[in-house]
Write a protein that holds these residues in place. Structure first.
Motif, PDB file in Angstrom:
ATOM      1  N   HIS A 278       4.685  13.274   1.097  1.00  0.00           N
ATOM      2  CA  HIS A 278       5.688  12.710   0.183  1.00  0.00           C
ATOM      3  C   HIS A 278       7.035  12.544   0.860  1.00  0.00           C
ATOM      4  CE1 HIS A 278       3.142  12.587  -3.215  1.00  0.00           C
ATOM      5  NE2 HIS A 278       2.899  13.870  -3.194  1.00  0.00           N
ATOM      6  N   GLU A 279       7.275  13.384   1.876  1.00  0.00           N
ATOM      7  CA  GLU A 279       8.565  13.305   2.582  1.00  0.00           C
ATOM      8  C   GLU A 279       8.336  12.940   4.037  1.00  0.00           C
ATOM      9  OE1 GLU A 279      10.881  17.067   1.825  1.00  0.00           O
ATOM     10  OE2 GLU A 279       9.134  17.338   0.517  1.00  0.00           O
ATOM     11  N   GLY A 280       9.376  12.390   4.669  1.00  0.00           N
ATOM     12  CA  GLY A 280       9.287  12.092   6.095  1.00  0.00           C
ATOM     13  C   GLY A 280       9.900  13.217   6.918  1.00  0.00           C
ATOM     14  N   LEU A 281       9.701  13.189   8.235  1.00  0.00           N
ATOM     15  CA  LEU A 281      10.390  14.121   9.140  1.00  0.00           C
ATOM     16  C   LEU A 281      11.026  13.294  10.250  1.00  0.00           C
ATOM     17  CD1 LEU A 281       7.895  17.113   9.716  1.00  0.00           C
ATOM     18  CD2 LEU A 281      10.110  17.213   8.577  1.00  0.00           C
TER      19      LEU A 281
ATOM     20  N   LYS B 139       4.528  -3.648   5.726  1.00  0.00           N
ATOM     21  CA  LYS B 139       4.213  -2.325   6.280  1.00  0.00           C
ATOM     22  C   LYS B 139       2.936  -1.713   5.701  1.00  0.00           C
ATOM     23  CE  LYS B 139       6.760   0.381   8.258  1.00  0.00           C
ATOM     24  NZ  LYS B 139       6.736  -0.174   9.618  1.00  0.00           N
ATOM     25  N   LYS B 140       2.096  -1.254   6.612  1.00  0.00           N
ATOM     26  CA  LYS B 140       0.938  -0.438   6.215  1.00  0.00           C
ATOM     27  C   LYS B 140       1.066   0.942   6.864  1.00  0.00           C
ATOM     28  CE  LYS B 140      -2.641  -3.297   4.510  1.00  0.00           C
ATOM     29  NZ  LYS B 140      -2.322  -4.667   4.914  1.00  0.00           N
ATOM     30  N   ILE B 141       1.852   1.010   7.946  1.00  0.00           N
ATOM     31  CA  ILE B 141       2.004   2.277   8.688  1.00  0.00           C
ATOM     32  C   ILE B 141       3.121   3.092   8.015  1.00  0.00           C
ATOM     33  CG2 ILE B 141       2.390   3.311  10.950  1.00  0.00           C
ATOM     34  CD1 ILE B 141       1.776   0.567  12.215  1.00  0.00           C
ATOM     35  N   PRO B 142       2.831   4.373   7.678  1.00  0.00           N
ATOM     36  CA  PRO B 142       3.858   5.188   7.024  1.00  0.00           C
ATOM     37  C   PRO B 142       5.153   5.239   7.828  1.00  0.00           C
ATOM     38  CG  PRO B 142       1.838   6.469   7.392  1.00  0.00           C
ATOM     39  CD  PRO B 142       1.578   5.099   7.906  1.00  0.00           C
ATOM     40  N   VAL B 143       6.273   5.286   7.116  1.00  0.00           N
ATOM     41  CA  VAL B 143       7.588   5.352   7.761  1.00  0.00           C
ATOM     42  C   VAL B 143       7.960   6.827   7.958  1.00  0.00           C
ATOM     43  CG1 VAL B 143      10.036   4.790   7.435  1.00  0.00           C
ATOM     44  CG2 VAL B 143       8.270   3.149   6.755  1.00  0.00           C
ATOM     45  N   ALA B 144       8.522   7.144   9.128  1.00  0.00           N
ATOM     46  CA  ALA B 144       8.893   8.532   9.474  1.00  0.00           C
ATOM     47  C   ALA B 144       7.684   9.458   9.316  1.00  0.00           C
ATOM     48  CB  ALA B 144      10.081   9.022   8.640  1.00  0.00           C
TER      49      ALA B 144
ATOM     50  N   THR C  41       0.792  -1.236   0.000  1.00  0.00           N
ATOM     51  CA  THR C  41       0.000   0.000   0.000  1.00  0.00           C
ATOM     52  C   THR C  41       0.822   1.285   0.000  1.00  0.00           C
ATOM     53  OG1 THR C  41      -0.115  -0.223   2.406  1.00  0.00           O
ATOM     54  CG2 THR C  41      -2.020  -1.003   1.166  1.00  0.00           C
ATOM     55  N   LEU C  42       2.069   1.231   0.508  1.00  0.00           N
ATOM     56  CA  LEU C  42       2.846   2.465   0.659  1.00  0.00           C
ATOM     57  C   LEU C  42       3.805   2.660  -0.519  1.00  0.00           C
ATOM     58  CD1 LEU C  42       3.783   2.082   4.438  1.00  0.00           C
ATOM     59  CD2 LEU C  42       2.180   3.748   3.490  1.00  0.00           C
ATOM     60  N   PRO C  43       4.091   3.930  -0.889  1.00  0.00           N
ATOM     61  CA  PRO C  43       5.088   4.180  -1.938  1.00  0.00           C
ATOM     62  C   PRO C  43       6.461   3.614  -1.542  1.00  0.00           C
ATOM     63  CG  PRO C  43       3.879   6.186  -1.405  1.00  0.00           C
ATOM     64  CD  PRO C  43       3.480   5.173  -0.389  1.00  0.00           C
ATOM     65  N   ALA C  44       7.275   3.349  -2.567  1.00  0.00           N
ATOM     66  CA  ALA C  44       8.562   2.662  -2.356  1.00  0.00           C
ATOM     67  C   ALA C  44       9.464   3.370  -1.350  1.00  0.00           C
ATOM     68  CB  ALA C  44       9.280   2.522  -3.687  1.00  0.00           C
ATOM     69  N   ARG C  45       9.375   4.703  -1.252  1.00  0.00           N
ATOM     70  CA  ARG C  45      10.309   5.401  -0.357  1.00  0.00           C
ATOM     71  C   ARG C  45      10.158   4.932   1.098  1.00  0.00           C
ATOM     72  NH1 ARG C  45       8.705   8.825   3.593  1.00  0.00           N
ATOM     73  NH2 ARG C  45       6.761   9.948   3.271  1.00  0.00           N
ATOM     74  N   HIS C  46       8.929   4.510   1.456  1.00  0.00           N
ATOM     75  CA  HIS C  46       8.712   4.038   2.832  1.00  0.00           C
ATOM     76  C   HIS C  46       9.470   2.740   3.074  1.00  0.00           C
ATOM     77  CE1 HIS C  46       5.419   6.876   3.903  1.00  0.00           C
ATOM     78  NE2 HIS C  46       5.343   6.945   2.595  1.00  0.00           N
TER      79      HIS C  46
END
Ligand code: C5P
Length: 316
Positions: free
Chosen positions: A201-204, A114-119, A73-78
């Motif tokens: 689109h970006e993490g923090l 993973k389903k939970i967004p990273v960062a 479900t999440l984009p590759a960056r995650h």
């Protein structure tokens, strides 16, 4: 224990599957930096029905533990941002639990779905750590005959791996104080509410957001979060996050996302945790679904989600 050869080892071991939930902070009050390098917080945590799944898959007896990460479900960056080496928090959890029992860490691989967004400020890494605590507890019991640790013992261990890991284990609705790890569980909401999670689109990075919070210097006094909430309007007016201004200065596009959710009918839209994920609160499922669609039309990811009260749990 009698020694077993590799084939028996694999045959005698079942895969262990554990899932752990995402969290949001409905209220996140943050005080000034304390001497221990952490900020005392007063937080109202809520579990959402968005879960990471972690599998312990048997390999051969002495084979080193490998980690792989995927997401449908999440984009590759995650997925790409999650370490697959010994720096992954789940590996540190496994190392600690195995060495505490005098058992060599080997003989299974770890698969993280993973389903939970990273960062994203939703405790994705903490959820995986919580899942690993439960997974190792059962593995050490089933394969090595070790005594199962109690939930209290696991929560005590969880504190070493991050401020949100105890809540990831416990789940539901809870007040978190001190670093967020000291928990008091509350009764589930007696009214329906719907959330939309807007993934950036970006993490923090959490330390970076806390550091910016220190520069801005805007903390609010702690309030009593144990007031019984009777309706969704009361919840909406209580919600707030002291870290939001810091997150917005680091990633200004957060403001637009908040505006989109408000224009889509959210009773409240705000940053959750250290961000940049934005949550919208809705009193209607269709409205929430439409808001998620509007986010998608704007090239953002919107996921409808509901409160959940399961905590981290063994699935099989
Ligand atoms: O506890 P955890 O390892 O998840 O925290 C990551 C970082 O976030 C800490 O090293 C600290 O810089 C910051 N933090 C904080 N106050 C908290 C929780 C986290 O300053 N209550």
């Amino acid at each position: 224990m009698a020694s077993i050869d590799s084939a028996d080892h694999r045959a005698g071991k079942k895969m262990i599957t554990v899932s752990a939930p995402a969290k949001i902070n409905l209220v996140f009050q943050v005080a000034e930096l304390a001497n221990d390098g952490y900020h005392p917080v007063n937080s109202l945590y809520l579990e959402l029905d968005l879960r990471d799944r972690l599998r312990l898959v048997p390999t051969v007896e002495n084979q080193a533990v490998g980690i792989s990460v995927s997401s449908a479900t999440l984009p590759a960056r995650h997925v790409n941002a999650v370490p697959t080496d010994q720096n992954n928090l789940v590996y540190l959890v496994a190392e600690k639990m195995f060495s505490a029992q005098g058992v060599k860490l080997a003989g299974f691989d770890i698969l993280i779905d993973k389903k939970i967004p990273v960062a994203g400020g939703m405790a994705g890494g903490s959820a995986d750590a919580a899942a690993m605590l439960v997974g190792c507890n059962h593995y050490l019991n089933q394969v090595h005959g070790k005594k199962l640790l109690s939930n209290e013992e696991l929560i005590e261990l969880a504190k070493q791996f991050g401020s949100d890991v105890p809540f990831s284990l416990l789940g539901g609705l809870a007040i978190g104080t001190n670093r967020g790890e000291k928990l008091r569980q509350l009764e589930p909401f007696g009214f329906a509410c719907h959330f939309v999670i807007a993934i950036s689109h970006e993490g923090l990075s959490t330390p970076q957001v806390f550091a910016r919070f220190d520069e801005i210097g805007q903390s609010s006094p702690f309030s009593d979060l144990a007031i019984p909430l009777t309706d969704i309007q009361q919840l909406a007016s209580m919600m707030g996050n002291d870290l939001e201004p810091a997150a917005i200065t680091l990633l200004p596009s957060i403001s637009n996302t908040i505006d989109v959710l408000k224009l889509s009918g959210a009773l409240k839209a705000m940053v959750t945790g250290s961000g940049p994920t934005v949550i919208g609160l809705f009193d209607d499922a269709d409205l929430a679904k439409k808001a998620a669609e509007t986010l998608a039309e704007l090239g953002l990811i919107g996921i409808p989600a509901l409160p959940s009260y399961l905590g981290t749990r063994l699935e099989s």
